[in-house]
Design an enzyme around this catalytic site. Structure first.
Site, mmCIF file in Angstrom:
data_model
loop_
_atom_site.group_PDB
_atom_site.id
_atom_site.type_symbol
_atom_site.label_atom_id
_atom_site.label_comp_id
_atom_site.label_asym_id
_atom_site.label_seq_id
_atom_site.Cartn_x
_atom_site.Cartn_y
_atom_site.Cartn_z
ATOM 1 C CB CYS A 85 -4.159 -1.732 2.727
ATOM 2 S SG CYS A 85 -3.188 -3.392 2.653
ATOM 3 C CG HIS A 333 -3.142 -2.530 8.656
ATOM 4 N ND1 HIS A 333 -4.017 -2.035 7.672
ATOM 5 C CD2 HIS A 333 -2.502 -3.000 7.533
ATOM 6 C CE1 HIS A 333 -4.026 -2.645 6.519
ATOM 7 N NE2 HIS A 333 -3.141 -2.405 6.209
#
Length: 385
Positions: A85, A333
């Site tokens: 991420c 996200h």
């Protein structure tokens, strides 16, 4: 080392883009940043792109060449970065170092992920690959499960409450309401969070960031090249840290040591102290992570993060406004794009065109890869070093 300016920004709306490919998202965000910087394509001499798992999600690898080709940037060096991420922030960090060192004069940085082309279970499996495949994912421990363990330990050791974690989501949804690029422009209450479906006890659905498609981009320039830029924001520091990939191997479940290592490097590079920071974008993939981030960055003592949130310190009028455009929770996200999007939102604050304006001259982004195995911090200012 040279001063480095952010000369242009651009992003797609974050959400579920059934009608767009990963190529479409890259081109939309990249063209937006190029136009915002008011430059010609032949001025760009390098490309850096962050993406976690395009092969698993879309079947497309080799994104550096794909991006340079479809943005019509010619034969420039184009490189992909992967750090789960934190992939977008890794791309930005390396572009900054490249321009600051004099190797490049004008670089474009992109972050992208197209996550909805696979079924939900497959998307979750792909995300779990950012942890320890052999000792975590293979036995069914999801990312939500890892952060649930961290939340339980934090609650046990420090008395952090479910309501305090819920307030993180409430704050970020409140901030995302005015963000036209956010996946969720909806306000929620503590009661909404506590009544949402259980994902991994104690984390509920509204404690968790969503599965998202999206891309973000920005243009970096050397100080000489940025003289014609009307309102540049300066990137003044970067830092990166690592930790064990498996949660069970760490010294503590309630702190992310990689964050502390990255913070030391970034602040040294920027030649400032943490108390000089006016606005934050931190990695709220789950509500507990924002609480831990505030502690690890030193804005409150270890164990006081829940009370810090409860006291309103992260609100737009608080002592350290945090995730002012909605964070990962409301903004969405798309994992490879998140670090670049965080930087864009800090840049918007510093140049005065944010969706929720606060008084800020310096801002910081914290982007976490996995459950804390990678942390990247980037620092921005209205003035160069």
């Amino acid at each position: 080392m040279r001063n480095v300016a952010v000369a242009g920004i651009g992003q797609t709306k974050f959400g579920e883009h059934w009608d767009k490919s990963i190529r479409d998202l890259i081109v939309e965000a990249g063209n937006s940043a190029i136009n915002d910087a008011s430059i010609e394509r032949n001025e760009i001499d390098s490309l850096f792109i962050g993406c976690m798992s395009s092969g698993r999600y879309t079947g497309q690898e080799h994104l550096g060449a794909l991006a340079a080709d479809n943005l019509r940037l010619g034969h420039i060096p184009a490189t992909r970065f992967e750090g789960a991420c934190a992939s977008g922030s890794l791309a930005l960090r390396n572009a900054y170092i490249n321009v600051a060192s004099g190797r490049s004069d004008v670089a474009i940085v992109l972050g992208v992920e197209k996550m909805t082309d696979v079924a939900g279970d497959e998307a979750i499996t792909s995300l779990a690959a950012a942890g320890d495949q052999e000792w975590e994912a293979a036995i069914g421990l999801t990312f939500a499960g890892l952060y649930a363990l961290m939340a339980r330990k934090h609650m046990h050791d420090y008395g952090t409450t479910r309501e305090q974690m819920a307030l993180v989501s409430v704050n970020n949804h409140h901030n995302g309401f005015n963000n036209k690029y956010a996946q969720f422009q909806t306000k929620i209450t503590v009661d909404d969070v506590l009544k949402s479906s259980m994902v991994a006890d104690p984390l509920r659905l509204l404690d968790c960031s969503p599965i998202t498609d999206g891309a973000a981009a920005l243009v970096l320039m050397s100080a000489d090249k940025a003289r014609a830029v009307e309102n540049p924001v300066w990137m003044i520091g970067t830092g990166q840290g690592s930790d064990t990939i498996a949660l069970h191997d760490r010294a503590s479940y309630t702190e992310i040591m990689a964050t502390k290592v990255a913070a030391r490097e970034a602040l040294t590079d920027a030649r400032i102290e943490m108390n000089n920071i006016d606005v934050l974008e931190v990695h709220d993939c789950f509500s507990i992570n924002e609480i831990i981030a505030l502690e690890d960055l030193g804005f409150c003592a270890k164990g006081d993060g829940g009370r810090f949130v409860e006291n309103g310190e992260i609100s737009l009028s608080g002592s350290i406004p945090t995730n002012t455009s909605g964070g990962l929770k409301a903004g969405g996200h798309p994992v490879g794009a998140t670090g670049v999007r965080q930087a864009i939102d800090i840049v918007r604050q510093l140049r005065g065109d944010a969706f929720n304006k606060v008084n800020a001259q310096k801002g910081l982004t914290l982007n976490i890869g996995g459950s804390g195995a990678t942390a990247v911090i980037n620092v921005f200012s209205t003035e160069g070093k």
